[in-house]
Design an enzyme around this catalytic site. Structure first.
Site, mmCIF file in Angstrom:
data_model
loop_
_atom_site.group_PDB
_atom_site.id
_atom_site.type_symbol
_atom_site.label_atom_id
_atom_site.label_comp_id
_atom_site.label_asym_id
_atom_site.label_seq_id
_atom_site.Cartn_x
_atom_site.Cartn_y
_atom_site.Cartn_z
ATOM 1 N N SER A 141 0.802 -1.212 -0.060
ATOM 2 C CA SER A 141 0.069 0.029 0.001
ATOM 3 C C SER A 141 0.834 1.311 0.140
ATOM 4 O O SER A 141 1.912 1.075 0.679
ATOM 5 C CB SER A 141 -0.954 0.005 1.224
ATOM 6 O OG SER A 141 -1.383 1.112 1.341
ATOM 7 N N TYR A 154 -1.261 -0.782 10.169
ATOM 8 C CA TYR A 154 -1.320 -1.226 8.682
ATOM 9 C C TYR A 154 0.026 -0.649 7.965
ATOM 10 O O TYR A 154 0.369 -1.566 7.121
ATOM 11 C CB TYR A 154 -2.524 -0.315 8.187
ATOM 12 C CG TYR A 154 -3.082 -0.624 6.825
ATOM 13 C CD1 TYR A 154 -3.486 -1.864 6.639
ATOM 14 C CD2 TYR A 154 -2.768 0.205 5.887
ATOM 15 C CE1 TYR A 154 -4.155 -2.086 5.244
ATOM 16 C CE2 TYR A 154 -3.271 0.016 4.431
ATOM 17 C CZ TYR A 154 -3.824 -1.339 4.232
ATOM 18 O OH TYR A 154 -4.034 -1.295 2.850
HETATM 19 P P1 NAP Z 1 -11.779 -5.680 1.238
HETATM 20 O O1 NAP Z 1 -12.752 -5.034 0.048
HETATM 21 O O2 NAP Z 1 -11.977 -5.411 2.667
HETATM 22 O O3 NAP Z 1 -11.469 -7.158 0.957
HETATM 23 C C1 NAP Z 1 -10.914 -7.923 1.828
HETATM 24 C C2 NAP Z 1 -10.912 -9.414 1.475
HETATM 25 O O4 NAP Z 1 -9.922 -10.003 2.134
HETATM 26 C C3 NAP Z 1 -11.920 -10.344 1.422
HETATM 27 O O5 NAP Z 1 -12.060 -11.185 0.185
HETATM 28 C C4 NAP Z 1 -12.045 -10.890 2.669
HETATM 29 O O6 NAP Z 1 -12.676 -12.203 2.886
HETATM 30 C C5 NAP Z 1 -10.444 -11.051 2.881
HETATM 31 N N1 NAP Z 1 -9.817 -11.356 4.077
HETATM 32 C C6 NAP Z 1 -9.747 -10.410 5.228
HETATM 33 N N2 NAP Z 1 -9.269 -11.173 6.175
HETATM 34 C C7 NAP Z 1 -8.729 -12.525 5.741
HETATM 35 C C8 NAP Z 1 -8.192 -13.414 6.330
HETATM 36 N N3 NAP Z 1 -7.575 -13.262 7.674
HETATM 37 N N4 NAP Z 1 -7.586 -14.620 5.787
HETATM 38 C C9 NAP Z 1 -8.201 -14.680 4.269
HETATM 39 N N5 NAP Z 1 -8.916 -13.690 3.822
HETATM 40 C C10 NAP Z 1 -9.176 -12.562 4.395
HETATM 41 O O7 NAP Z 1 -10.214 -5.087 0.833
HETATM 42 P P2 NAP Z 1 -9.607 -4.491 -0.381
HETATM 43 O O8 NAP Z 1 -9.847 -2.895 -0.324
HETATM 44 O O9 NAP Z 1 -10.095 -5.162 -1.605
HETATM 45 O O10 NAP Z 1 -8.143 -4.429 0.023
HETATM 46 C C11 NAP Z 1 -7.351 -5.684 -0.684
HETATM 47 C C12 NAP Z 1 -5.917 -5.437 -0.423
HETATM 48 O O11 NAP Z 1 -5.425 -4.349 -1.028
HETATM 49 C C13 NAP Z 1 -5.668 -5.396 1.172
HETATM 50 O O12 NAP Z 1 -4.521 -5.934 1.355
HETATM 51 C C14 NAP Z 1 -5.571 -3.897 1.338
HETATM 52 O O13 NAP Z 1 -4.747 -3.741 2.637
HETATM 53 C C15 NAP Z 1 -4.954 -3.524 0.013
HETATM 54 N N6 NAP Z 1 -5.340 -2.161 -0.334
HETATM 55 C C16 NAP Z 1 -6.301 -1.434 -0.221
HETATM 56 C C17 NAP Z 1 -6.517 -0.275 -0.619
HETATM 57 C C18 NAP Z 1 -7.890 0.450 -0.660
HETATM 58 O O14 NAP Z 1 -7.921 1.675 -0.736
HETATM 59 N N7 NAP Z 1 -8.979 -0.413 -0.773
HETATM 60 C C19 NAP Z 1 -5.413 0.458 -0.815
HETATM 61 C C20 NAP Z 1 -4.147 -0.106 -0.647
HETATM 62 C C21 NAP Z 1 -3.906 -1.277 -0.329
HETATM 63 P P3 NAP Z 1 -14.282 -12.147 3.810
HETATM 64 O O15 NAP Z 1 -15.178 -11.439 2.608
HETATM 65 O O16 NAP Z 1 -14.370 -13.631 3.683
HETATM 66 O O17 NAP Z 1 -13.915 -11.578 4.804
#
Ligand code: NAP
Length: 241
Positions: A141, A154
């Site tokens: 990130s 984070y």
């Molecule tokens: P999200 O919409 O909250 O989705 C999270 C996903 O991770 C879901 O499929 C969830 O499964 C799964 N998950 C959570 N905890 C888990 C665990 N302990 N074991 C296995 N699976 C798990 O998140 P997102 O925004 O798509 O983010 C995805 C990645 O991108 C993350 O690493 C996040 O830090 C990174 N990121 C996001 C952003 C942003 O702005 N969104 C920016 C920078 C980086 P369930 O649905 O079953 O809970």
């Protein structure tokens, strides 16, 4: 099996779902992991199978090393050794300013984001080592690159992923395995739904949040890049310039 299998953690929602769909459309077989939301995982699997019928979903908490070992066995039983790539995307936030941050929230975020990524790499690299080929893409990130007030846990986990990726890249390069990071800025997913959108758009040079597909395209690029390893690719609309 002539098609290549890619394992994607957190593949049921948000960025992970876009990664699963992008890879399926390109002809990869996707084995995605989710933690608990089975309904969402089923919906996503149906969409993914529309492009790649042999794809599957697996329930696995990446922060639990026994769970990770079992899912590696399950995936190997289903697909044999024909696993080409691993995308470590699962991640959580538990934001608070440092004086108010509970130890539990510090630990949970490090456990899922950083230890989970390590457990997955440790398990699946055995297959890549036997195959003498493999791609690892870890989702870091901008917060891990620049730091961010309210996100000590984070940011530390995402900076840790960068250090881990560089070591994996150096350790495995001579074995035909690459490891890279994608560092997204703000992306339109559940994780950012409560943030003040117009305030964020004002600080992004390209003046919009990323769509999950913007991140998925970068992941696909790195999976298909045999001569790139150890890099951190920002996909952030210029936020970290
Ligand atoms: P999200 O919409 O909250 O989705 C999270 C996903 O991770 C879901 O499929 C969830 O499964 C799964 N998950 C959570 N905890 C888990 C665990 N302990 N074991 C296995 N699976 C798990 O998140 P997102 O925004 O798509 O983010 C995805 C990645 O991108 C993350 O690493 C996040 O830090 C990174 N990121 C996001 C952003 C942003 O702005 N969104 C920016 C920078 C980086 P369930 O649905 O079953 O809970």
């Amino acid at each position: 099996m002539d098609k290549k299998v890619v394992v994607v953690t957190g593949g049921s929602r948000g960025i992970g779902k876009a990664i699963s769909l992008t890879l399926a459309k390109k002809g990869y077989i996707v084995a995605f992991l989710y933690q608990g939301n089975a309904t969402k995982a089923e919906e996503t699997l149906e969409e993914v199978r529309g492009y790649s019928p042999l794809s599957s979903s697996f329930k696995c908490n990446v922060s639990d090393e026994e769970d990770v070992k079992s899912v590696r066995k399950e995936i190997e039983q289903k697909y044999g050794k024909d696993i080409f790539a691993l995308v470590n995307n699962a991640g959580i936030t538990r934001d608070a300013l440092i004086p108010m941050m509970r130890s539990e929230d510090w630990k949970n975020v490090l456990d899922v984001n950083l230890s989970g990524t390590f457990y997955m790499i440790r398990e699946f690299s055995r297959i890549f080592l036997k195959n003498k080929e493999g791609r690892i893409v870890n989702i870091s990130s901008v917060s891990g690159v620049l730091g961010n007030p309210g996100q000590a846990n984070y940011s530390a986990s995402k900076a840790g992923i960068i250090g881990l990726t560089k070591t994996v890249a150096r350790e495995f390069a001579k074995k035909g395995i690459t490891a890279n990071c994608v560092a997204p800025g703000f992306v339109e997913t559940d994780m950012t739904k409560d943030l003040d959108r117009s305030a964020i758009e004002n600080i992004i040079p390209l003046q919009r949040l990323a769509k999950p597909e913007d991140i998925a395209d970068a992941v696909l690029f790195l999976i298909e890049a045999p001569y790139i390893t150890g890099i951190v690719l920002p996909v952030d609309g210029g936020l970290a310039i």
